[in-house]
Design an enzyme around this catalytic site. Sequence first.
Site, short mmCIF file in Angstrom:
data_model
loop_
_atom_site.label_atom_id
_atom_site.label_comp_id
_atom_site.label_asym_id
_atom_site.label_seq_id
_atom_site.Cartn_x
_atom_site.Cartn_y
_atom_site.Cartn_z
N TYR A 85 0.83 -1.20 0.00
CA TYR A 85 0.00 0.00 0.00
C TYR A 85 0.87 1.25 0.00
O TYR A 85 2.10 1.17 0.16
CB TYR A 85 -0.95 0.00 1.22
CG TYR A 85 -0.29 0.41 2.53
CD1 TYR A 85 0.57 -0.46 3.19
CD2 TYR A 85 -0.52 1.66 3.10
CE1 TYR A 85 1.18 -0.10 4.40
CE2 TYR A 85 0.07 2.03 4.30
CZ TYR A 85 0.92 1.15 4.94
OH TYR A 85 1.51 1.51 6.12
N LYS A 91 6.39 -1.58 1.89
CA LYS A 91 5.19 -1.02 2.51
C LYS A 91 4.06 -2.03 2.34
O LYS A 91 3.16 -1.89 1.50
CB LYS A 91 4.85 0.35 1.89
CG LYS A 91 4.09 1.23 2.88
CD LYS A 91 4.22 2.68 2.52
CE LYS A 91 3.26 3.56 3.30
NZ LYS A 91 3.37 3.49 4.75
N GLU A 117 12.49 3.36 13.69
CA GLU A 117 11.54 4.39 13.24
C GLU A 117 10.33 4.39 14.17
O GLU A 117 10.33 3.73 15.21
CB GLU A 117 11.12 4.14 11.79
CG GLU A 117 10.52 2.76 11.55
CD GLU A 117 10.28 2.46 10.07
OE1 GLU A 117 10.15 3.40 9.28
OE2 GLU A 117 10.22 1.27 9.73
N LEU A 170 11.41 1.64 6.78
CA LEU A 170 10.67 2.01 5.57
C LEU A 170 11.34 3.24 4.92
O LEU A 170 11.66 4.19 5.63
CB LEU A 170 9.21 2.36 5.90
CG LEU A 170 8.39 2.68 4.66
CD1 LEU A 170 7.88 1.39 4.02
CD2 LEU A 170 7.23 3.60 4.97
N1 PDD Z 1 2.94 5.50 7.29
N2 PDD Z 1 7.68 4.32 8.73
C1 PDD Z 1 6.55 3.60 8.75
C2 PDD Z 1 6.56 2.26 9.40
C3 PDD Z 1 5.37 4.12 8.17
O1 PDD Z 1 4.24 3.38 8.20
C4 PDD Z 1 5.39 5.41 7.59
C5 PDD Z 1 4.18 6.02 6.95
C6 PDD Z 1 6.61 6.13 7.58
C7 PDD Z 1 6.74 7.48 6.94
O2 PDD Z 1 6.63 7.37 5.56
P1 PDD Z 1 6.07 8.57 4.67
O3 PDD Z 1 6.94 9.73 4.97
O4 PDD Z 1 6.24 8.08 3.28
O5 PDD Z 1 4.65 8.80 5.07
C8 PDD Z 1 7.73 5.55 8.16
C9 PDD Z 1 1.75 5.90 6.58
C10 PDD Z 1 1.43 7.34 6.72
C11 PDD Z 1 0.59 4.98 7.00
O6 PDD Z 1 0.86 3.81 7.17
O7 PDD Z 1 -0.55 5.44 7.10
#
Ligand code: PDD
Length: 282
Positions: A33, A144, A176, A200
């Site tokens: 996703y 992801k 993270e 991620l």
């Molecule tokens: N989550 N690390 C993890 C485990 C994440 O699920 C996310 C983002 C990030 C930050 O990634 P980005 O900058 O691309 O949003 C880091 C999204 C927002 C979610 O699962 O809803």
Amino acid sequence: MSTKAYFNGEIGNYDEMSIPLSDRSVFYGDAVYDAVLVLNKKPFTLGLHLDRLYRSCELTDIRFTMPREKLVEEIDRLLAVSEGDSLMLYLQVTRGAAPRKHEYPANTEPNLIMFLAPTKLPPKDKRASLLGIEDLRFQYCNIKTTNLMPNVFAAEKATKAGATEAMLHRGARVTEGAHSSILMIKDGTVVMPPLDELVLPGITRKVIHSLCDRHGIPVSLREFSVDELMAADEIILCSTTKNVIYVYEIDGVAVGGKDRALAQRIQALFLDEVYRETGARI
Ligand code: PDD
């Protein structure tokens, strides 16, 4: 107007749409996703999110053959019927429908699910706090995928404890958040965890990285420990839905606040970039 959703070309109300029970994401979480911030109907850094989505498909052998231009057209169709100035575009590509069996058939047709939901970003002056939690995830954190049970547990635990987000760590090493990236500033350098299979590749941190490169702010990709983070000059929490905010407290102990000038500069560069691309001030 209600939240709009999309399934393989069909658009409808989020609450009324369904997917086949035999979809492999139901039994195995066999899907990838992505989540994109949409302000003023303009998706922010859509290209980078689509790069990551197609990469996640490659890494999981999900044979999603929809050309990128067609996917953008489908996103535009969904955007055209959605309302609201601040939305999150969710995209999920599943391996497809098949009888329940761990091994997957070679010829399953991936399913595409999307929705656009209202999202409220935290204000830029939000005082974020973290709760340290051992990172119990598997070793595909660079993908992801919708396999998110440990992230769900960590987010739940952090929120129940009154924290903004979890600070996941494998032993001493900080990885993270449960759903966001954690960066630190030390001696004028922005330090980000290396992009290996334990982290991620966050798009927000990628944008911060390129803004730093463009503006001569040093960035270092290296592992750092919980102790180092606690002693950092500043700690930044960032994601698509969390904005770019500072951390003031970890496990109830005051942290950061020692290089506000640089932290604010990075935040301002990011917010300007959002404005440049979407015309929205957040
Ligand atoms: N989550 N690390 C993890 C485990 C994440 O699920 C996310 C983002 C990030 C930050 O990634 P980005 O900058 O691309 O949003 C880091 C999204 C927002 C979610 O699962 O809803």
